[in-house]
Motif scaffolding. Sequence first.
Motif, mmCIF file in Angstrom:
data_model
loop_
_atom_site.group_PDB
_atom_site.id
_atom_site.type_symbol
_atom_site.label_atom_id
_atom_site.label_comp_id
_atom_site.label_asym_id
_atom_site.label_seq_id
_atom_site.Cartn_x
_atom_site.Cartn_y
_atom_site.Cartn_z
ATOM 1 N N ARG A 107 42.711 26.421 21.563
ATOM 2 C CA ARG A 107 44.095 26.195 21.967
ATOM 3 C C ARG A 107 44.263 26.626 23.411
ATOM 4 O O ARG A 107 43.780 27.690 23.800
ATOM 5 N N GLY A 108 44.911 25.772 24.201
ATOM 6 C CA GLY A 108 45.065 26.151 25.594
ATOM 7 C C GLY A 108 46.058 25.273 26.321
ATOM 8 O O GLY A 108 46.493 24.233 25.812
ATOM 9 N N ASN A 109 46.432 25.730 27.534
ATOM 10 C CA ASN A 109 47.300 24.932 28.397
ATOM 11 C C ASN A 109 46.449 23.950 29.169
ATOM 12 O O ASN A 109 45.552 24.344 29.918
ATOM 13 N N SER A 123 50.761 21.351 28.868
ATOM 14 C CA SER A 123 51.303 21.711 27.561
ATOM 15 C C SER A 123 50.275 22.544 26.814
ATOM 16 O O SER A 123 49.064 22.378 26.999
ATOM 17 N N LYS A 124 50.760 23.427 25.952
ATOM 18 C CA LYS A 124 49.865 24.209 25.100
ATOM 19 C C LYS A 124 49.560 23.363 23.874
ATOM 20 O O LYS A 124 50.447 23.052 23.087
#
Length: 882
Positions: free
Chosen positions: A171-173, A358-359
């Motif tokens: 999960r990441g930006n 966006s994340k």
Amino acid sequence: MDRNLAKTYNPNDFEERIYKYWYENGYFKADVNKEKQPFTIMMPPPNVTGNLHMGHALQYTIQDILTRWKRMDGYEALWLPGTDHASISTEAKVVAKITKEGKNKEELGREGFLKEAWNWTDKYHGNITNQLKKLGVSCDWSKERFTLDEGLSDAVEEVFIRLYEKGLIYRGNRIINWCPDCGTALSDAEVEHEERNGKLWHIKYPVKDSDEFIVIATTRPETMLGDVAVAVHPEDNRYQHLVGKNLILPLMHREIPIIQDEYVEMEFGTGAVKITPAHDPNDFEVGLRHNLEMLKVMNDDAAINQKGGKYVGLERYEARKQIVKDLEEQNLLVEVKEHSNNVGHCERCETVVEPIISKQWFVDMKPLAKPAIEAYKEGKVRFVPDRFGKVYMNWLENIRDWCISRQLWWGHRLPVYYCNNCEDIIVSKKEPESCTKCQSSDIYQDPDTLDTWFSSALWPFSTLGWPHKTPELEYFYSTDVMVTAYDIIFFWVVRMVFSGLEHMGEVPFKDVFMTGLIRDSQGRKMSKSLGNGIDPLEIFEQYGADALRFMLVTGNTPGNDMRFHLEKVEASRNFANKLWNATRFVIMNLEDNIISKNEASNKLKEEDKWIISRINNVVKEVTENLGKYELGIAAQKIYDFTWNEYCDWYIEMVKPRLYGKNEDDKNTARYVLLTVLKDILKLLHPFMPYITEEIWHYLPQTNQSLIISSWPKYNLDNEYKKSVKSINFVMDAVKNIRNIRAEMNVVPSKKSKIIFVTTNDDVKHTLEISEGYFVTLASASEIEIRDNKDGIGEDAMSAVVTNCEIFLPLEELVDIDKEIERLEKERKKLEQELKRVNGKLSNEGFISKAPEAVINVEKEKRENYQEMMDNVMERLEGLKNK
């Protein structure tokens, strides 16, 4: 034997009945059978609430042809059907429905909305499957799957957890493709690009505490609100003195630095680039390298947010207009140029996609792409045609991480939970009772769902029971061929390959058969906006499913687009009608007892040996063509043999025997007619299953259904090369004689003498045993065979075939006086027509007032009449000199 085959071919009388018969007898089912070799195709799952379109009809016809062929050829043939939940499009349809009813998602809540979505799915699911059945698909409906069914959902969660535990899901930006209308992230594959005419705005960015400025060019002025730097190339001497200084961002009055980065192309534009890390994928990478702020200035609906200053609340294009106006007023707009730009659109709703930070959840693609690249290089995956292998490789070698989270409710919900207390992330199939890190019970599940293609990527093995080691998975995996359209190589094919390798250790299929697109008769893509779509169901109703199937395959080559012409469907129906009438002729001439192969073998005539040899070779060629996925070539060979050789030649050749008194001749002809017809039906069955199965049940000695009968095999003992050579000579001679008679306007009923001149002993022998053919097929009153032309009149009409000349005495063909009289009448008629058209074209009033197209029509008429007149005069001159 039932001889009551209907007088006229009407597919609506039997297609539905035949399909029910196949289904109820279980002919489509495939089970683990160690005594047979498996053949497996997975149906690309159509949208569960969709309708059959021409692209579907083509793909499923091809898959059905391959499945029916392999089933007849002795394989345990599994064609596994199913449907896809199609998260974005289905959710959009359900939202539209509840909006009409005065409801919205938020009011219903997740559970209430999903109930609506399931009701919608249950209501419309039957549409596509019923339409597929009308097409005649022989897939195993007992194994039908749905991407949201319990087993497949379990597989999806298992894959997510395994990849997460291996560090391949994170999960990441990141910069993702955002559809403001659908309100969700999109993967790169879900974005369609098209060239659009736009503008390029050149804007002054003033240097702080200086009269200098840098000019920046942009196609999206609204994103400048989120600029955090301007970049120049380290080797660009024009800007060396400014590096490290600050600019004043126009309209926003913020200070932003001038930085150096090799990403900038010195030769392009001014050599200076605005950096907006939150709204551009390339700028995002620059931002990471320089530790820049990720300043997001748009909301999810693409309106400007609170960080956009006075433009807050404006929709992106409204903001653009206002920003350009303000720049102009402040004398900061240098120029505006017309500019062609490649613009990304949501493939579902066609809204322009907004790159936005966006994340989200992503799959780390590089480690998964490597084995998929190696599999292709090692020949484990083959593309038909092979040029699409380059597309596959290009996508994998330049792959970016895959954004798999979607801001939707309909679909596979992420098996991810968050702890409100310590912000820990828990990935689990079951909802945890407490946080594994701090033991808090204050946890909640991620509201997002997975990209539809995440579940579709598992289709070749999840449908067979994975992650459980089922007998079906062991027996039917890996599959043999994937038939799909070329426009989803990267959507689906690539993802199935790396998923199969990752989770099964084996490629999911050996071959990928790429189909082209079906375009309208003008070559345009079929679409709702153009209103040029053709409904397959309407074609079924008017022409029958067999006609459409055959039309889609003939003349079609893998990977190439094809144009839809109704005339071609009509031609296919005419072919079915020809086969129907030929069968009725055969049935009417059969007796209850058909002699055996052994009884017939010693009594075969030349034409019998020829047609047996020809069908034997057609069997060989068609089988080879199918093995190479040359379905269009195979279909054309069956068509040509059936129409031209069996119907137009062989049936006509044996009619005198059938109507004669020699019982041996009759029985042998009946045996050959029936034997060859059966092989035709077997070869044609995969292409036109309904008519062939219907006819089959009216033929004697057919104890089992055609769908499960054995595929014909090439037999060396059925090669009769001398007979083939002899009959080919006869056919060539007959064609030439018919051409002569047609040129002379001789009525078919008029018989004439035919003289053959040859010194070749083989030709003489062929002619000696072939007199009957020329009497039957060439209206010969008698034939004369000689080795010289002595005594043949100079006025005789002639033709040349291999090692032989053919002569037809003129007086045998026409009454010369009557022919002269007829030609004189024709000459007078043509003189009148030429006088009329010449008068028109010499009339200045007509020439000056008539449209050019009308004048050209009259000129064309004159040319045609003159050509006809020249031919008539030439014939008259020749006849008068006799």
